[in-house]
Design a protein around this motif. Structure first.
Motif, PDB file in Angstrom:
ATOM      1  N   ILE A 139     -39.567  10.613  -6.119  1.00  0.00           N
ATOM      2  CA  ILE A 139     -38.980   9.889  -7.249  1.00  0.00           C
ATOM      3  C   ILE A 139     -39.225   8.391  -7.111  1.00  0.00           C
ATOM      4  O   ILE A 139     -39.601   7.714  -8.073  1.00  0.00           O
ATOM      5  CB  ILE A 139     -37.477  10.205  -7.357  1.00  0.00           C
ATOM      6  N   ASN A 140     -39.029   7.855  -5.913  1.00  0.00           N
ATOM      7  CA  ASN A 140     -39.300   6.426  -5.688  1.00  0.00           C
ATOM      8  C   ASN A 140     -40.758   6.099  -5.985  1.00  0.00           C
ATOM      9  O   ASN A 140     -41.083   5.072  -6.605  1.00  0.00           O
ATOM     10  CB  ASN A 140     -38.956   6.049  -4.248  1.00  0.00           C
ATOM     11  N   LYS A 155     -32.504  12.038  -8.441  1.00  0.00           N
ATOM     12  CA  LYS A 155     -32.236  11.851  -7.012  1.00  0.00           C
ATOM     13  C   LYS A 155     -31.070  12.706  -6.541  1.00  0.00           C
ATOM     14  O   LYS A 155     -30.800  12.770  -5.339  1.00  0.00           O
ATOM     15  CB  LYS A 155     -31.958  10.376  -6.704  1.00  0.00           C
ATOM     16  N   LEU A 187     -34.315   8.351 -11.848  1.00  0.00           N
ATOM     17  CA  LEU A 187     -33.349   8.155 -10.774  1.00  0.00           C
ATOM     18  C   LEU A 187     -32.249   9.208 -10.798  1.00  0.00           C
ATOM     19  O   LEU A 187     -31.674   9.533  -9.753  1.00  0.00           O
ATOM     20  CB  LEU A 187     -32.747   6.754 -10.856  1.00  0.00           C
ATOM     21  N   GLU A 233     -36.258  12.547  -3.222  1.00  0.00           N
ATOM     22  CA  GLU A 233     -36.095  11.084  -3.314  1.00  0.00           C
ATOM     23  C   GLU A 233     -37.392  10.319  -3.051  1.00  0.00           C
ATOM     24  O   GLU A 233     -37.712   9.394  -3.802  1.00  0.00           O
ATOM     25  CB  GLU A 233     -34.996  10.618  -2.358  1.00  0.00           C
TER      26      GLU A 233
END
Length: 782
Positions: free
Chosen positions: A472-473, A463, A460, A469
């Motif tokens: 990463i999610n 980010k 996280l 993003e």
């Protein structure tokens, strides 16, 4: 020629392309040209055109232009002329041009005649700043001479020679002063070069003075976080020094700081980073060094070589409104870091899975190295009836999960919170949960969930690179799925399979007596399985807490997709649900085996300890105390031991199903057992005593309301054995009254019970006559 001069368009077109001196002479060629073709109105257009070539702008005629006042124009110099005059009114164009012509024609004439020595008169002959301004202004003014190509080219050519000499002189001065660290003086010459539109010369000079450093990176075996962080200190110092020099040299006149920073990244930083991340030891696991140290490399580099740098006047030039200097530096760094960040995210989940598998494998190896009998002798530290301890276990479990939840809610975990969580885990493991430690490790699972939490937090942090993003999610979701799947496949599933195998293999009746020690030992596999259920439930709740606080609350998944109704659109929920289902199935299978073993034990007790004389005492047997038989007491003890094993270990719904199943199956074998007995009127009192004892346990202790009617109906059945032989017809009537037995038994089942009366032969005829309307003797063969 005279005829051509009669045509106005021809005359004006010719005049438009003449240099001012030629224009003045051409206008005087005759009266027609002077008064008609090239009149005052045309003059305004012509001189306006000349001024526009020099870069001046025409303004609306709103008032007298104060700058055209003769007193003001006398102050114009070759240095300030174009600073003072930036625009003009059409009616004053000629007057403005004349004043500029007076200032700059002398210089153009010198250039045209190649008179370059002593070019700048006093007071400009010793000031390079003023000289650069004059040169710049001469270049502007000379644009009005382009009507005479030969003159214009000669002026331009000599201007270039003069300018080169001037620039070389400036460079010599810059060299001397830079070597003496007189950066303020060098900055003045940089301004001169920029003024004369020689920014490339200024840039080349600065770049020629820059030496990008080479940093010796520690070998892989010597890498530590401290070493990596310390590695950036000299680079930070280097950046601070040179960005400070840039601020002095270029000020806010030309953006140079970001260009220098990018060159530094390309020349020094990338090589340093690549060397740090290179695994030089071939014996190490592939990419292990990269994965271990990349987050430290990235975040410490951003901190030292970006965030901690001082602000820069030059660096703040030409930035978008929504960007600060440091944000621009970070954006630039991220461009070069981005491939490695994506590589880190891509490799991390697979490597994390291997790390978890290795930890679980090590646990299995440790357990296999212990004596095999340890698995069969997991001694319980509590008596099965000690339900208060069970409640303590439940409280410890709640305390642990409460602390676990709070730690996840705190972004920066405080030591006190972590210590409390560790204490709660210790308390939990110090209870009977430790008895199952050879099959499963709650502490290991807790540590692995913490590892996943730390890994996810690291993900996280990336980010801060906004464009990454979505990736990463996605990787955070994958990490969560790896956590669940690995705990399930590598630890929970093998533990339950082994526990169920032990349950299946354990013979509860072989060589057993009714002594307390054997009773306790007979419960061990089921006690251990209950403890395993408890740990499985804790692990599931830890994962649920992790999902809510880490996956949902941190917006890794959309909150609306976290609802179980959307399970098929959410792979994370699917994985979590699959784990829950796996646990439920194992629990159901294990408990079913445990119940079967309990029923086998109860059957064994019935077969070995229920005496024939219990319910059919000899005629001369002395009166007995009406207390439950040893057999019934042993059965109830077994029931009590088993029914409450799950208290505190799992949810109430599972406990209810478990207890109800025990109650139903016990009822079935109790009915079968009674149907095997011979029961006399005197023995019926003992039977009723025993059945009441069973009923009291079911209704008062177990409190499962939906099975109470079964035992209530059985109590009423027992009353049939109290009826005297002479009241056989009354017995028949009672058998026919099904409501008396709660609707639990059919008339045929009640008939089977009555057949176990010691006097059945004597009462049979009257009973059947009442039940069916006739007896056997009433039938005759035709």
């Amino acid at each position: 020629m005279e005829n051509l001069l009669q045509v106005k368009d021809i005359v004006t077109n010719i005049a438009s392309f003449l240099r001012p001196e030629d224009f003045v002479q051409f206008r005087c060629i005759n009266k027609l040209v002077y008064y008609e073709h090239l009149n005052e109105k045309f003059e305004q257009v012509y001189y306006s055109q000349m001024l526009s070539l020099m870069g001046l702008e025409t303004i609306l005629e709103t008032s007298e232009n104060e700058l055209i006042d003769k007193n003001e124009l006398k102050t114009l110099t070759p240095v300030n002329a174009f600073d003072e005059l930036t625009n003009f009114e059409l009616k004053n164009a000629k007057q403005v041009f004349i004043q500029l012509h007076k200032v700059f024609t002398v210089y153009c004439e010198k250039l045209n005649k190649s008179k370059l020595s002593n070019f700048f008169p006093s007071p400009y002959d010793s000031d390079p700043v003023l000289q650069s301004k004059i040169l710049s202004n001469i270049r502007k003014f000379n644009k009005c001479n382009n009507g005479d190509p030969n003159y214009y080219q000669e002026v331009t050519s000599n201007y270039t020679v003069l300018k080169e000499v001037f620039i070389n002189s400036c460079l010599n001065e810059m060299e001397i002063n830079y070597n003496n660290s007189e950066y303020e003086t060098v900055g003045k010459f940089i301004s001169i070069l920029l003024q004369t539109e020689e920014s490339n010369v200024a840039i080349d000079f600065f770049n020629s003075k820059i030496e990008y450093p080479k940093i010796d990176v520690p070998i892989v075996d010597d890498l530590t976080e401290e070493n990596i962080v310390a590695l950036w200190d000299p680079l930070k110092e280097y950046l601070e020094k040179n960005i400070g020099i840039i601020d002095t040299l270029f000020k806010d006149e030309y953006p140079m700081s970001l260009t220098f920073y990018e060159n530094f990244v390309q020349q020094t930083l990338l090589e340093c980073i690549n060397n740090l991340l290179k695994a030089s030891d071939e014996d190490k696991e592939e990419d292990a060094t990269f994965l271990s140290f990349f987050p430290t490399v990235y975040f410490s580099c951003i901190q030292k070589c970006c965030n901690e740098l001082s602000n820069s006047i030059n660096g703040a030039m030409n930035l978008p409104e929504d960007k600060t200097y440091h944000e621009s530096l970070k954006d630039l760094l991220d461009v070069y870091f981005e491939p490695n960040v994506i590589k880190y995210l891509s490799l991390s989940t697979g490597h994390f899975k291997k790390v978890l598998e290795r930890q679980f494998k090590n646990f299995t190896i440790e357990q296999d190295n212990k004596i095999e009998t340890d698995l069969l002798n997991l001694t319980s530290k509590e008596h099965p009836d000690d339900h208060e301890n069970k409640e303590d276990d439940s409280e410890n479990k709640l305390n642990f999960l409460d602390s676990f939840t709070k730690v996840f809610r705190i972004a920066n975990k405080q030591e006190s919170n972590q210590e409390r969580l560790n204490d709660d885990l210790t308390n939990l493991m110090n209870t009977n949960l430790q008895n199952i430690k050879n099959l499963i490790s709650l502490e290991l699972c807790y540590n692995i969930v913490q590892q996943a939490h730390e890994k996810l937090d690291t993900f996280l942090k990336f980010k801060c690179i906004f464009k990454l993003e979505p990736i990463i999610n996605e990787k955070c979701e994958e990490l969560f799925r790896v956590l669940i799947e690995t705990i399930d496949e590598e630890h929970v599933k093998p533990a339950f399979e082994k526990a169920i195998h032990l349950l299946e293999e354990y013979d509860t009746t072989e060589g057993k007596t009714l002594d307390v020690e054997n009773t306790k030992r007979s419960l061990e596999p089921l006690i251990n399985f209950a403890e395993l259920i408890n740990i499985g439930d804790i692990i599931l709740q830890m994962i649920s807490i992790f999902y809510k606080n880490e996956i949902v609350n941190k917006k890794i998944v959309d909150a609306k997709d976290s609802n179980k109704k959307n399970i098929w659109q959410n792979q994370v929920l699917q994985t979590k649900k699959k784990f829950e289902t796996t646990l439920d199935n194992f629990v159901a299978d294990g408990l079913n085996i445990g119940i079967t073993k309990l029923i086998d034990q109860i059957k064994f007790v019935f077969n070995t300890s229920q005496l024939p004389t219990d319910y059919y005492p000899p005629p001369n047997d002395p009166p007995r105390d009406m207390i439950p038989t040893k057999c019934s007491r042993k059965v109830v003890e077994l029931l009590s031991d088993h029914c409450f094993l799950l208290t505190g270990a799992t949810d109430k719904g599972t406990i209810d199903v478990y207890q109800q199943e025990i109650g139903k199956r016990f009822f079935t074998i109790l009915v079968e057992h009674i149907k095997k007995q011979i029961i006399s009127t005197a023995g019926a009192i003992q039977l009723i005593c025993d059945v009441n004892y069973y009923y009291e346990f079911i209704s008062a202790k177990l409190r499962q309301k939906n099975i109470v009617p079964f035992f209530k109906g059985l109590k009423n059945i027992c009353s049939l054995y109290l009826i005297d032989t002479k009241d056989s017809k009354e017995l028949g009537k009672l058998i026919s009254d099904l409501n008396k037995f709660q609707g639990i038994f059919t008339q045929e089942e009640i008939y089977e019970f009555v057949q176990r009366r010691q006097d059945w032969i004597a009462v049979k005829r009257d009973v059947e006559k009442v039940m069916y309307g006739l007896g056997v003797k009433d039938c005759s063969i035709m």
